[in-house]
Design an enzyme around this catalytic site. Structure first.
Site, PDB file in Angstrom:
ATOM      1  N   SER A 155     -10.007   0.020   3.586  1.00  0.00           N
ATOM      2  CA  SER A 155     -10.216   1.471   3.588  1.00  0.00           C
ATOM      3  C   SER A 155     -11.591   1.821   3.038  1.00  0.00           C
ATOM      4  O   SER A 155     -12.137   1.109   2.195  1.00  0.00           O
ATOM      5  CB  SER A 155      -9.153   2.149   2.723  1.00  0.00           C
ATOM      6  OG  SER A 155      -9.487   3.498   2.524  1.00  0.00           O
ATOM      7  N   TYR A 211      -3.499   3.712  -4.057  1.00  0.00           N
ATOM      8  CA  TYR A 211      -3.996   3.242  -2.763  1.00  0.00           C
ATOM      9  C   TYR A 211      -5.296   2.451  -2.930  1.00  0.00           C
ATOM     10  O   TYR A 211      -5.429   1.320  -2.448  1.00  0.00           O
ATOM     11  CB  TYR A 211      -4.216   4.459  -1.858  1.00  0.00           C
ATOM     12  CG  TYR A 211      -4.633   4.127  -0.453  1.00  0.00           C
ATOM     13  CD1 TYR A 211      -3.742   3.521   0.435  1.00  0.00           C
ATOM     14  CD2 TYR A 211      -5.915   4.430   0.006  1.00  0.00           C
ATOM     15  CE1 TYR A 211      -4.124   3.224   1.728  1.00  0.00           C
ATOM     16  CE2 TYR A 211      -6.301   4.128   1.300  1.00  0.00           C
ATOM     17  CZ  TYR A 211      -5.407   3.530   2.157  1.00  0.00           C
ATOM     18  OH  TYR A 211      -5.782   3.240   3.436  1.00  0.00           O
ATOM     19  N   LYS A 253      -6.046  -1.550  -2.080  1.00  0.00           N
ATOM     20  CA  LYS A 253      -6.965  -1.928  -0.994  1.00  0.00           C
ATOM     21  C   LYS A 253      -8.180  -2.687  -1.536  1.00  0.00           C
ATOM     22  O   LYS A 253      -8.744  -3.548  -0.857  1.00  0.00           O
ATOM     23  CB  LYS A 253      -7.402  -0.689  -0.212  1.00  0.00           C
ATOM     24  CG  LYS A 253      -6.294  -0.073   0.650  1.00  0.00           C
ATOM     25  CD  LYS A 253      -5.976  -0.939   1.868  1.00  0.00           C
ATOM     26  CE  LYS A 253      -5.047  -0.219   2.841  1.00  0.00           C
ATOM     27  NZ  LYS A 253      -4.688  -1.063   4.001  1.00  0.00           N
TER      28      LYS A 253
END
Ligand code: ZN
Length: 659
Positions: A543, A556, A560
């Site tokens: 990401s 998140y 990632k």
């Protein structure tokens, strides 16, 4: 075998000869024991008006490249009968002369090339002529007493022709043999080691005579107690699947291009592979010479102790066979086997696409049965090497496979994509498939098998956090297609935004589990197979958040970022085995399931923007599509990046924070 003739339907065709020809050709084509993948051909003689309104007698004969099961009227080439009859009477005719003269004699030059057996169809003095390579008939003749068995079953009701090369040579031989004879004394014609003809002025009679004659051969096989096929079961360990992957890699090396390996472990395949003498009986030759262009003469017999060596030995033997038989003007075809017998385990089909491999699997299925029946009749005896070589290297046969053209970048490669039922994962699965790869997609969505359902595109249901499901997905990929070349690790979740102060521990844990921790089991299961892959690569979908995190996205971003670090370590560890590992960092991808209109609206409002403004919040002022990410993933997995590993590539429309 039963007649599939439907009188009511036939009546609706109003006695139109070509319509009836299409109808009964399709009836023949629907019976795999009669006709397999382009085998067999049919014709009808009719008088038609030419461009000037003059009546001309023509032979409508199956065109090359058409399949009887699905043929339509344009699949029949209209050739002037007078020319074909004249050609039959010539002493000599080369293949290229035959092709040229037949094309020149066509009423419609746009029609396909006439079947190589057109001249033979022309000289049989009946309106409808049906020709198949029926398993039962050819099996009877592929035995030491083949001719005697045919005599026993049919007596003098059929004309029996010893094997000669199909095409002009066969037509000419039959023309010679039948000068002055009364064809009406025969119900049909048996070509030893090749097939059977039936004929009549009525479409129904020609078709039903074929069914009747083949049924008599089947009855004879039953009477000899020959219709009995071994059944078996087996278990396949990871070590076995690694053998399969090594075999596939070596077969691809001989072919000079990636090949799929389709393992058949249905009970009949396993039973055949467990026969104590399978290595001997499987390597005596094909059912009918027509199969040679797809299967070559014989399969490779897999030695699980030496998967590479057994394939190399096959290639050596193929080269020797070519040298023994070439006249010095031919170019050797690739020496890669097209099928394999894996003692104890099953049979394997090798080809460049799932479609072509399935055709070979179908031919193997019939071959296994024919061999076992032949063994009961005194010993399976195929045609000699010389005759088979002539078929394999006959340019008119090779033409049936079509012009190769340039293959897509991922033709013959095997790809596994996680999170494949929607968004970027689905786009990746479909894009790799569109570029020739065989693809397996894993996703939690119970509809995944329906979402990814094409030949060579398979959906499996399972969670990446379930290590058993992950192992199963890798094993299934190898079982279906023979190996694993490209892993796209895409499955992930985007948890709701929460500051560190308010972060729900369950959300934190769930994000780490799915986005990061699950990767270890996936890599562990996939790496042994990737090491045996062809130009293998792993692509992690991370990401933009890794390079430019945002507040409220700790769960998140941290996961990632960990994934990215994992990819870097993987790149270091796997480079020695030729496995490349690269990362994409997408952003501004809004055509995925999570970005509903409502979510977009809410997000846009939060920033005081319109939805359009929100979607183009990047330097290039453009949203990124899932397909664009998929193409980037494929490019990283492909030849352009073949010298790059451990790289991270943003695909985000440009971010000043990343730059
Ligand atoms: Zn034939």
């Amino acid at each position: 075998m039963k007649s599939r003739w439907d009188e009511q339907y036939a009546q609706s065709l109003n006695n139109d000869p070509l319509a009836l020809r299409v109808y009964t050709s399709r009836l023949l084509g629907q019976e795999p024991d009669l006709v397999l993948h382009g085998g067999g051909n049919t014709s009808v003689k009719a008088t038609v008006d030419n461009f000037f309104g003059e009546p001309e007698a023509v032979l409508y004969v199956k065109g090359s490249g058409w399949d009887l099961a699905t043929i339509e009227a344009p699949g029949f080439a209209p050739v002037r009968l007078s020319v074909l009859n004249k050609l039959a009477a010539l002493e000599h005719l080369t293949d290229s002369e035959m092709v040229t003269q037949q094309r020149a004699a066509m009423l419609n030059p746009q029609a396909p090339n006439p079947s190589v057996e057109a001249i033979l169809h022309a000289i049989i003095p009946f309106k409808f002529v049906d020709h198949t390579h029926a398993d039962a008939v050819v099996t009877l003749t592929n035995t030491p007493q083949g001719a005697a068995l045919v005599q026993e079953v049919y007596g003098d009701r059929v004309l029996v022709i010893p094997y000669v090369m199909p095409g002009f040579i066969l037509a000419r031989k039959i023309w010679e043999m039948t000068q002055g004879i009364d064809w009406s004394q025969y119900e049909g014609m048996i070509l030893l080691n090749h097939g059977i003809f039936s004929f009549s002025d009525e479409a129904k009679t020609a078709y039903e005579t074929m069914v009747k004659l083949v049924t008599e051969a089947e009855d004879a096989l039953r009477a000899y107690n020959a219709i009995h096929f071994a059944l078996g079961e087996t278990t396949t360990t990871e070590a076995d699947l690694l053998v399969l992957a090594q075999v596939r890699r070596q077969v691809s090396a001989l072919k000079g291009a990636p090949m799929l390996a389709q393992l058949d472990q249905r009970p009949e395949a396993v039973g055949f592979a467990q026969l104590p003498d399978v290595a001997a009986i499987a390597t005596r030759g094909p059912i009918t010479p027509d199969h040679v262009i797809r299967t070559k003469l014989i399969p490779v017999v897999i030695d699980k102790q030496d998967p590479k060596g057994c394939v190399e030995a096959y290639g050596q033997a193929y080269g020797d066979y070519f040298q023994r038989n070439t006249d010095g003007t031919l170019t050797m075809l690739d020496p890669a086997p097209r099928w394999g017998v894996w003692p104890g385990q099953g049979t394997i089909a090798f080809d460049r696409s799932a479609k072509a491999a399935q055709i070979i699997t179908d031919i193997i299925e019939h071959t296994r049965q024919a061999i076992q029946m032949g063994e009961k009749l005194g010993g399976w005896t195929a045609l000699g090497e010389r005759d088979l070589f002539e078929m394999e290297y006959w340019e008119l046969e090779q033409a049936k496979l079509g012009k190769g053209g340039s293959a897509s970048e991922f033709q013959g490669k095997v790809v596994l994509v996680t999170g494949a039922a929607s968004g970027i994962g689905k786009a990746c699965a479909e894009y790799f498939h569109s570029q020739g790869a065989a693809v397996v997609g894993l996703d939690l969505n119970p509809d995944t098998p329906k979402i990814l359902q094409k030949q060579g595109l398979v959906g499996l249901v399972g969670s990446v956090t379930d290590s058993t499901a992950v192992q199963e997905a890798v094993a299934t990929t190898v079982r279906l297609f023979g190996g694993l070349d490209i892993l796209v690790s895409n499955a992930g979740i985007f948890p709701p935004g929460q500051t560190l102060e308010t972060l729900d521990p369950d959300i934190w844990e769930k994000s780490l589990n799915i986005n990061l921790l699950s990767q270890q089991a996936l890599l562990k299961a996939a790496i042994p197979f990737l090491k045996q892959g062809i130009a293998p690569a792993i692509i992690f979908v991370a990401s933009r958040n890794v390079l430019a995190p945002g507040p409220g996205a700790a769960a998140y971003s941290v996961a990632k970022a960990g994934l990215t670090q994992l990819a870097r370590v993987a790149a270091l560890e796997l480079a020695g085995d030729g496995v490349r590992v690269n990362v994409v960092h997408p952003d501004c991808v809004y055509d995925t399931g999570i970005w509903t209109d409502e979510v977009l609206q809410a997000r846009a409002e939060k920033y005081g923007l319109t939805v359009e403004e929100y979607k183009s919040r990047n330097l290039l002022k453009q949203p990124v599509t899932s397909l664009e990410v998929a193409k980037m993933v494929a490019t990283l997995a492909g030849s352009v990046f073949s010298k790059t590993t451990g790289a991270q590539v943003p695909i985000d429309g440009g971010s000043d924070r990343v730059i």
